[in-house]
Scaffold this motif. Structure first.
Motif, PDB file in Angstrom:
ATOM      1  N   SER A   1       2.409   1.873  -3.338  1.00 34.01           N
ATOM      2  CA  SER A   1       1.750   2.365  -4.307  1.00 34.01           C
ATOM      3  C   SER A   1       1.330   4.002  -4.089  1.00 34.01           C
ATOM      4  CB  SER A   1       0.258   1.368  -4.351  1.00 34.01           C
ATOM      5  OG  SER A   1      -0.549   1.889  -3.160  1.00 34.01           O
TER       6      SER A   1
ATOM      7  N   SER B   1       0.644  -1.299   0.056  1.00 37.03           N
ATOM      8  CA  SER B   1       0.006  -0.109   0.042  1.00 37.03           C
ATOM      9  C   SER B   1       0.884   1.303   0.068  1.00 37.03           C
ATOM     10  CB  SER B   1      -1.056  -0.049   1.129  1.00 37.03           C
ATOM     11  OG  SER B   1      -1.897   1.210   1.121  1.00 37.03           O
TER      12      SER B   1
ATOM     13  N   SER C   1      -4.253  -1.168  -4.503  1.00 38.18           N
ATOM     14  CA  SER C   1      -2.933  -0.500  -4.728  1.00 38.18           C
ATOM     15  C   SER C   1      -2.891  -0.493  -6.554  1.00 38.18           C
ATOM     16  CB  SER C   1      -1.913  -1.275  -4.220  1.00 38.18           C
ATOM     17  OG  SER C   1      -1.766  -1.287  -3.019  1.00 38.18           O
ATOM     18  N   LEU C   2      -3.113  -1.339  -7.220  1.00 37.58           N
ATOM     19  CA  LEU C   2      -3.196  -1.452  -8.421  1.00 37.58           C
ATOM     20  C   LEU C   2      -4.247  -0.288  -9.026  1.00 37.58           C
ATOM     21  CD1 LEU C   2      -2.508  -5.275  -9.389  1.00 37.58           C
ATOM     22  CD2 LEU C   2      -0.931  -3.263  -9.663  1.00 37.58           C
TER      23      LEU C   2
ATOM     24  N   LYS D   1      -5.144   2.454  -7.663  1.00 36.92           N
ATOM     25  CA  LYS D   1      -4.692   3.686  -7.329  1.00 36.92           C
ATOM     26  C   LYS D   1      -3.686   4.128  -8.342  1.00 36.92           C
ATOM     27  CE  LYS D   1      -3.696   4.744  -2.862  1.00 36.92           C
ATOM     28  NZ  LYS D   1      -2.808   4.668  -1.581  1.00 36.92           N
ATOM     29  N   LEU D   2      -2.892   3.157  -8.841  1.00 36.82           N
ATOM     30  CA  LEU D   2      -1.693   3.205  -9.809  1.00 36.82           C
ATOM     31  C   LEU D   2      -2.387   3.295 -11.249  1.00 36.82           C
ATOM     32  CD1 LEU D   2       0.890   1.046  -8.329  1.00 36.82           C
ATOM     33  CD2 LEU D   2       1.138   3.321  -8.474  1.00 36.82           C
TER      34      LEU D   2
ATOM     35  N   LYS E   1       4.988   1.018  -9.193  1.00 38.24           N
ATOM     36  CA  LYS E   1       4.361  -0.278  -9.679  1.00 38.24           C
ATOM     37  C   LYS E   1       5.551  -1.300  -9.502  1.00 38.24           C
ATOM     38  CE  LYS E   1       3.110  -2.563 -13.880  1.00 38.24           C
ATOM     39  NZ  LYS E   1       2.923  -2.089 -15.429  1.00 38.24           N
TER      40      LYS E   1
ATOM     41  N   VAL F   1       5.641  -2.763  -5.937  1.00 39.97           N
ATOM     42  CA  VAL F   1       4.180  -3.145  -5.631  1.00 39.97           C
ATOM     43  C   VAL F   1       4.101  -4.751  -6.166  1.00 39.97           C
ATOM     44  CG1 VAL F   1       1.824  -3.356  -6.255  1.00 39.97           C
ATOM     45  CG2 VAL F   1       2.856  -1.220  -5.478  1.00 39.97           C
TER      46      VAL F   1
END
Length: 496
Positions: A284, A281, A317-318, A320-321, A289, A292
């Motif tokens: 991220s 987290s 997290s992904l 958010k990215l 990336k 993560v």
């Protein structure tokens, strides 16, 4: 990621009778008292009947077994049931309660019924049972419910009685100030602690680090961290460095954040999924990336089984990215993991699609879930409807809102977005059939109070298709909705 939870995640588990070992049932499938109580599930289910039935059938109950059951129920946050077992054990007189048992029961009473009930229980104790343990348990009840005056006066009483204050006591007061937003007072408690020759533990230092961080006093935070690192009795842990990294990230100090995250990872137990989740987290938040994905790979190797919360953290997290393709891969891993279905997991990706304007993909995922007989939520469908409306695709918004309304359950907290409803009603009045408009309004009536806009849509649909409007007007009158100027304008369309 909840970093307040991270702050408190390793608070001493020995707090007033909570021990660190788990309670396991007999491996030979032999019926045990615990095997009868454990499946009872929800906190509202009483365990007293099971205890009485066990006795009724002449089976022995050992005090140590009841204590382990209480411990396990507390660990699983089934506090009501743990209190029922404790009170039953006391009522049956199966053992003379020591201050430790009283402290456990007092703590449970505070959790289940509030500090007033805990205070009443404490006041009825015999003098010999009013020890540092029971005083400490009551202090914890006050702190948990943010009773500042009661907490501080109770602490003063403990000092007057000559109880040796421990790190646990001081930590409680620091928690009190943290939870009531008085962060500036936390360092003073740490200072008093050291002046009284009480050694701060990991949690003492971490909560002080957090307070300096919340106050944006990074110099103070770094000073406490350096002191903590130089204490021979302190074993530095991953979550202290994670807390520090979080404040560096908020301050835009990327280099320092990465240094703290590297130290955190070095202290991480390879099998600690919670630790991996926090680091994922945080990376991220830095927009990294590669880190993560690297940590996700390490977590999957180290933790042979990964839980829904692990997938949830990774997907959040992904998203958010803006790495939705990677999120789709992780979602496929989750679907094949054998984990129990949790509608919140795919919903993370659905929300990601909506935010990126990919409402078709969001709708397709929801339809796919429904085809597989999986639960979807009205909130998800409602969000897709809003996204379609914003793009001017009102018919698609209408179809998605119909799906949302079909899933509505009273008391579950969801209500349709009134802006979206208004847009759909306008469209139905101009473009919709009478049956579609009637069905939609009927569905709406089950979720929100009927209003003039609903009736205006019905009137326009009826007039457009040459239908009589007298029954609609009668229903409108029955619902105590008066005609206004717009109503009269709509009715005038009938004769034009």
């Amino acid at each position: 990621m909840n970093f307040t939870k991270l702050l408190f995640s390793s608070k001493s588990q020995a707090h007033y009778g909570v021990f660190s070992r788990s309670y396991y049932t007999n491996r030979v499938n032999k019926a045990t008292l615990y095997s009868r109580i454990s499946p009872l599930g929800g906190p509202d289910k009483s365990v007293e009947a099971e205890l009485e039935d066990w006795l009724k059938h002449g089976k022995n109950i050992r005090v140590a077994e009841l204590q382990r059951i209480i411990h396990d129920l507390r660990k699983r946050k089934r506090f009501t049931q743990a209190l029922q077992v404790s009170e039953w054990m006391n009522k049956k007189g199966l053992c003379a309660f020591s201050p430790t048992e009283h402290a456990v029961q007092l703590d449970l009473i505070g959790k289940v019924r509030g500090f007033d009930s805990a205070e009443s229980y404490f006041n009825k104790l015999k003098d010999q049972d009013k020890t540092d343990k029971t005083y400490g348990a009551l202090l914890n009840c006050y702190v948990r419910q943010r009773q500042t005056d009661k907490s501080l006066s109770h602490l003063q009483k403990m000092k007057e009685l000559g109880f040796g204050l421990t790190a646990l006591t001081y930590n409680d007061i620091m928690c009190l100030y943290t939870n009531t937003g008085q962060h500036e007072k936390v360092p003073d408690v740490l200072r008093e602690m050291k002046e009284n020759n009480v050694s701060p533990d990991n949690f003492s230092y971490r909560i002080c680090i957090n307070s300096f961080g919340v106050m944006s006093n990074l110099e103070g935070m770094e000073g406490v961290l350096a002191e903590m690192e130089n204490q021979p009795h302190i074993n530095m842990d991953w979550n202290t460095y994670a807390v520090v990294a979080n404040f560096y990230i908020k301050a835009g100090l990327t280099g320092k954040a990465i240094d703290a995250l590297k130290k955190s990872e070095q202290k991480l137990d390879n099998k600690d999924g919670t630790g991996y989740n926090h680091l994922i987290s945080l990376y991220s938040s830095l927009g990294d990336k590669a880190e993560v994905l690297r940590l996700w790979g390490l977590e999957k190797t180290a933790c042979k089984r990964y839980l829904n919360k692990d997938f949830s953290t990774m997907l959040q997290s992904l998203v958010k990215l803006d790495e939705l393709e990677e999120a789709e891969k992780v979602l496929e891993e989750w679907e094949s993991s054998g984990n129990c279905y949790d509608l919140r997991i795919p919903n993370i990706v659905i929300v990601g699609y909506i935010r990126k304007g990919l409402h078709e993909k969001a709708e397709a995922m929801l339809e796919n879930l429904m085809e597989k007989d999986k639960i979807t939520t009205p909130n998800s469908w409602g969000s897709v409807a809003a996204s379609y409306l914003d793009k001017g695709q009102v018919k698609k918004a209408f179809e998605c809102m119909k799906a949302a309304l079909s899933l509505f359950v009273e008391g579950k907290g969801w209500k349709p977005n009134l802006r979206v409803v208004a847009g759909i009603l306008d469209w139905l009045g101009d473009e919709g059939s009478v049956s579609d408009t009637e069905e939609f309004v009927e569905s709406l009536r089950r979720t929100i109070p009927v209003d003039r806009k609903m009736y205006h849509a019905l009137l326009k649909a009826h007039i457009k298709h040459g239908e009589r409007v007298d029954k609609v007007l009668d229903r409108m009158k029955a619902d105590k909705i008066n005609e206004d100027e717009e109503t009269k304008t709509i009715l005038a369309m009938k004769s034009s």
